[in-house]
Design a protein around this motif. Structure first.
Motif, mmCIF file in Angstrom:
data_model
loop_
_atom_site.group_PDB
_atom_site.id
_atom_site.type_symbol
_atom_site.label_atom_id
_atom_site.label_comp_id
_atom_site.label_asym_id
_atom_site.label_seq_id
_atom_site.Cartn_x
_atom_site.Cartn_y
_atom_site.Cartn_z
ATOM 1 N N PRO A 196 1.085 -1.274 0.236
ATOM 2 C CA PRO A 196 -0.058 -0.070 0.001
ATOM 3 C C PRO A 196 0.870 1.392 0.031
ATOM 4 N N PHE A 197 0.344 2.390 -0.335
ATOM 5 C CA PHE A 197 0.855 3.652 -0.321
ATOM 6 C C PHE A 197 1.197 4.115 1.073
ATOM 7 N N SER A 198 2.560 4.391 1.263
ATOM 8 C CA SER A 198 2.807 5.001 2.742
ATOM 9 C C SER A 198 3.265 6.423 2.583
ATOM 10 N N THR A 236 0.174 11.966 -9.919
ATOM 11 C CA THR A 236 -0.919 10.912 -9.926
ATOM 12 C C THR A 236 -0.337 9.795 -9.076
ATOM 13 N N GLY A 237 -1.226 8.848 -8.110
ATOM 14 C CA GLY A 237 -0.817 8.104 -7.297
ATOM 15 C C GLY A 237 -1.426 6.681 -8.285
ATOM 16 N N MET A 238 -0.528 5.827 -8.304
ATOM 17 C CA MET A 238 -0.885 4.801 -9.182
ATOM 18 C C MET A 238 -0.250 3.515 -8.666
ATOM 19 N N TYR A 239 -1.012 2.385 -8.855
ATOM 20 C CA TYR A 239 -0.582 0.866 -8.462
ATOM 21 C C TYR A 239 -0.065 0.152 -9.965
ATOM 22 N N PRO A 268 3.365 0.707 -5.374
ATOM 23 C CA PRO A 268 2.623 2.041 -5.372
ATOM 24 C C PRO A 268 3.667 3.159 -5.964
ATOM 25 N N ILE A 269 3.315 3.933 -6.909
ATOM 26 C CA ILE A 269 4.260 4.954 -7.591
ATOM 27 C C ILE A 269 3.603 6.196 -7.642
ATOM 28 N N TRP A 270 4.027 7.266 -7.571
ATOM 29 C CA TRP A 270 3.725 8.502 -7.639
ATOM 30 C C TRP A 270 4.207 9.125 -8.919
ATOM 31 N N MET A 271 3.432 9.261 -9.919
ATOM 32 C CA MET A 271 4.054 9.912 -11.287
ATOM 33 C C MET A 271 3.796 11.473 -11.220
ATOM 34 N N ASN A 289 8.813 6.512 -5.714
ATOM 35 C CA ASN A 289 8.568 5.201 -5.023
ATOM 36 C C ASN A 289 7.288 5.624 -3.868
ATOM 37 N N GLY A 290 6.054 5.146 -4.122
ATOM 38 C CA GLY A 290 5.189 5.327 -3.117
ATOM 39 C C GLY A 290 4.962 4.802 -1.787
ATOM 40 N N GLN A 291 6.179 4.172 -1.419
ATOM 41 C CA GLN A 291 6.644 3.478 -0.081
ATOM 42 C C GLN A 291 7.694 4.207 0.558
#
Length: 342
Positions: free
Chosen positions: A98-100, A134-137, A280-283, A298-300
């Motif tokens: 999950p996004f942290s 954009t937050g995306m998996y 999780p990745i933020w673009m 890296n969304g984590q």
């Protein structure tokens, strides 16, 4: 079928909160543990290249998605929705990280990263030019691999000793054989054709001990896509990714030798298990002087990769400074060697 999470208390939209790790209502503050949700999906299928129309259960607006979309947001009411049939059956992920890092933290981390650039223009971050965040998996396959490695070659050991007035160097030659069994766990390979492989590789590593069993509420409020390549198609890439680690391990087993020249090497890598996971990745799309720059985070962990603009003036200054220091050192060396200052 569209999955849309409504708050039982106030009826507002709920989404995944990266800080608490729970499905959260921003209106009344209700939070629900995701582990309590039961995933009961229908198992309808669709054609691979199909663009499909859905309707938002919140406002009734049309949701037009391409064949890869798993989760999205309604462009009219902003509700986060999950396309159930695209996370079911063979398309169901087994694990997710999950996004942290939330949106505000992502913006702050990105700005901090930009300011650390030694040759980045000074005005690169003087204004808020983030065009899109954009937050995306992103879909990945993870592999547990076993490698059987057989290596043979020649090595030397060098011994230096003194006898009387002489210093001797003795070189001994050896035949070296290694039969190695290696396991590599959870080797990640991105499975989206839209994402650049090199960019995704640079975002690693993730903290894989924080992988969780997949539940659809993790996707609420974010974008997500299904995989374009199955685990068989990406297995060769996974084997290629571990090659450098195998070579490094081989050399670690011959560290006691002065030299080692491999003459024959056989590597047989097999898949023990594969996992379909979402990471999780933020673009970030950043606009600067009429041009858009794309970055990924890296969304984590918050690690950022991408190429910011380069200041020619700073580059020239760096080279000028290096040249000046080099010239000064040369003059000092010449002076102390008796040549005098030039």
């Amino acid at each position: 079928m569209v999955i849309h999470y409504k708050c039982p208390n106030c009826g507002d939209d709920m989404s995944f909160d990266s800080e608490s790790g729970k499905l959260t209502c921003l209106s009344c503050g209700r939070q629900d543990a995701i582990e309590n949700f039961s995933d009961e999906f229908i198992t309808t299928t669709f054609e691979e290249n199909e663009t499909k129309e859905y309707h938002c259960e919140n406002c009734g607006a049309v949701l037009l998605t391409d064949a890869d979309t798993v989760a999205t947001t309604c462009s009219f009411c902003g509700a986060g929705v999950v396309i159930a049939e695209r996370v079911s059956g063979t398309l169901a992920p087994s694990l997710v990280i999950p996004f942290s890092i939330n949106k505000d933290e992502a913006v702050a981390a990105f700005k901090k990263w930009c300011k650390n650039g030694l040759v980045t223009p000074n005005d690169f971050m003087t204004a808020d030019r983030i065009k899109k965040l954009t937050g995306m998996y992103v879909p990945f396959w993870m592999y547990d691999l076993n490698s059987r490695v057989r290596v043979s070659g020649s090595g030397t050991k060098v011994r230096e000793y003194t006898s009387g007035d002489y210093i001797y160097t003795e070189t001994s030659y050896y035949r070296i054989f290694r039969d190695i069994n290696l396991d590599y766990m959870k080797v990640p390979v991105d499975a989206s054709e839209k994402m650049e492989d090199g960019l995704m590789d640079k975002l690693e590593p993730y903290k894989y001990d924080q992988l969780k069993t997949f539940k659809t509420p993790y996707l609420a409020g974010y974008l997500a896509e299904k995989y374009n390549y199955d685990d068989k198609a990406l297995l060769p890439r996974a084997k290629t990714k571990i090659q450098s680690f195998i070579d490094s391990y081989i050399h670690s087993t011959v560290s006691g030798y002065a030299t080692f020249i491999p003459e024959q090497k056989e590597i047989e890598s097999k898949k023990m298990k594969s996992y379909y996971v979402l990471l999780p990745i933020w673009m970030v799309t950043y606009h600067y002087r009429g041009k858009d720059y794309i970055f990924a985070m890296n969304g984590q962990t918050g690690k950022v990769v991408g190429k910011p603009p380069i200041s020619r003036a700073k580059v020239a200054g760096w080279f000028g400074g290096i040249a000046a220091i080099t010239l000064l050192i040369f003059r000092l060396v010449t002076f102390f060697m008796g040549g005098g200052l030039i």
